[in-house]
Design an enzyme around this catalytic site. Sequence first.
Site, PDB file in Angstrom:
ATOM      1  N   ASP A  68       0.844  -1.198   0.000  1.00 40.49           N
ATOM      2  CA  ASP A  68       0.000   0.000   0.000  1.00 40.49           C
ATOM      3  C   ASP A  68       0.876   1.243   0.000  1.00 40.49           C
ATOM      4  OD1 ASP A  68       0.957  -0.433   2.566  1.00 40.49           O
ATOM      5  OD2 ASP A  68      -0.988  -0.845   3.438  1.00 40.49           O
ATOM      6  N   ASP A 137      -7.441  -1.980  14.311  1.00 40.18           N
ATOM      7  CA  ASP A 137      -8.850  -2.129  13.915  1.00 40.18           C
ATOM      8  C   ASP A 137      -9.059  -3.312  12.972  1.00 40.18           C
ATOM      9  OD1 ASP A 137      -7.771  -1.270  11.516  1.00 40.18           O
ATOM     10  OD2 ASP A 137      -9.058   0.494  11.301  1.00 40.18           O
ATOM     11  N   HIS A 139      -7.352  -3.952  10.066  1.00 37.12           N
ATOM     12  CA  HIS A 139      -7.068  -3.800   8.635  1.00 37.12           C
ATOM     13  C   HIS A 139      -5.832  -4.603   8.230  1.00 37.12           C
ATOM     14  CE1 HIS A 139      -4.634  -0.045   9.896  1.00 37.12           C
ATOM     15  NE2 HIS A 139      -3.743  -0.822   9.318  1.00 37.12           N
ATOM     16  N   GLU A 144      -9.602  -1.144   5.292  1.00 36.13           N
ATOM     17  CA  GLU A 144     -10.206  -0.805   6.576  1.00 36.13           C
ATOM     18  C   GLU A 144     -11.482  -1.612   6.797  1.00 36.13           C
ATOM     19  OE1 GLU A 144      -8.704   0.690   8.747  1.00 36.13           O
ATOM     20  OE2 GLU A 144      -7.650   2.503   8.089  1.00 36.13           O
TER      21      GLU A 144
HETATM   22  C1  F6R Z   1       1.520  -1.262   6.020  1.00 36.64           C
HETATM   23  C2  F6R Z   1       0.223  -1.902   6.162  1.00 36.64           C
HETATM   24  C3  F6R Z   1      -0.571  -1.824   7.419  1.00 36.64           C
HETATM   25  C4  F6R Z   1       0.264  -2.094   8.668  1.00 36.64           C
HETATM   26  C5  F6R Z   1      -0.603  -1.935   9.904  1.00 36.64           C
HETATM   27  C6  F6R Z   1       0.191  -2.174  11.181  1.00 36.64           C
HETATM   28  O1  F6R Z   1       2.064  -1.567   4.755  1.00 36.64           O
HETATM   29  O2  F6R Z   1      -0.212  -2.492   5.235  1.00 36.64           O
HETATM   30  O3  F6R Z   1      -1.604  -2.784   7.347  1.00 36.64           O
HETATM   31  O4  F6R Z   1       0.786  -3.388   8.599  1.00 36.64           O
HETATM   32  O5  F6R Z   1      -1.141  -0.640   9.924  1.00 36.64           O
HETATM   33  O6  F6R Z   1       1.153  -1.182  11.310  1.00 36.64           O
HETATM   34  P1  F6R Z   1       2.339  -1.336  12.364  1.00 36.64           P
HETATM   35  O7  F6R Z   1       3.139  -2.507  11.922  1.00 36.64           O
HETATM   36  O8  F6R Z   1       3.108  -0.047  12.257  1.00 36.64           O
HETATM   37  O9  F6R Z   1       1.695  -1.547  13.691  1.00 36.64           O
END
Ligand code: F6R
Length: 250
Positions: A68, A137, A139, A144
């Site tokens: 992403d 949450d 995702h 989301e």
């Molecule tokens: C990032 C992504 C997100 C993160 C998620 C957790 O490429 O796809 O899904 O994996 O927001 O973020 P962290 O690892 O910073 O807790």
Amino acid sequence: MLRVVVVDSPEHAGRLAGDAVAAVVGRVQRPVLGLATGSSPWPVYDELARRVDDSSLSLAQTRAFLLDEYLGLLSDDPRSYRAEIEREVVGRTDLPSTAVRGLDGAASDVEAECCAYERSIRDAGGIDLQLLGVGSDGHIGFNEPGSPLDSRTRPMELAPRTRQDNARFFDGDVEQVPAHCLTQGIATILEAGELLLLAFGGSKAEAIRQAVEGPVCERWPVTALQRHPHVTVLVDRAAGSLLERADSTA
Ligand code: F6R
């Protein structure tokens, strides 16, 4: 099948993930990795850097796709996910920068960019191993809650909670966190040959409980992983603290 492994530390998860990457690189002639960003994969990237450094692993023949990207950040903005991968992986291993494709967060036609991205993944023969983190949450990528389980790569609006969680990468200022992003869809993610999800800390415990023990539903996009035949979930004790079952402790 979804296998849960409770590890002692993020470093320990990094070593196990390093083994999974090495297995794919050893097995596939032109391996394709799916790279996640955010903090969860950092121990994996530390481990890959260590292995390339001591010559036990080479990513020179590997190609990679990002999960992403924020919309509205230029690719050389240090807070963009492209810049993070350049810093964390390309700059510390022999993975060529030209072999990494990310979503263009500055694209003028985002729909065309998303279609082209899906095509690039297909043309590369698909992703062999996809690394994933999970949002508090639920995702995955930036899909989301409410994202259709059959969604493809597309623009998304970030949930307020995600922007709050990610403010730590933007000087603690939630206003600086872009409100929109481009993300691989849930169906896109599920097409990878193998999925490896990493989660550390108590703030991920509910999402991990839902991922492993909850019903598959759009409220918790991470539950879609239950539909994939080859998933490993690496959690520390805090992230796994709400689980009734864990397949192994390593
Ligand atoms: C990032 C992504 C997100 C993160 C998620 C957790 O490429 O796809 O899904 O994996 O927001 O973020 P962290 O690892 O910073 O807790």
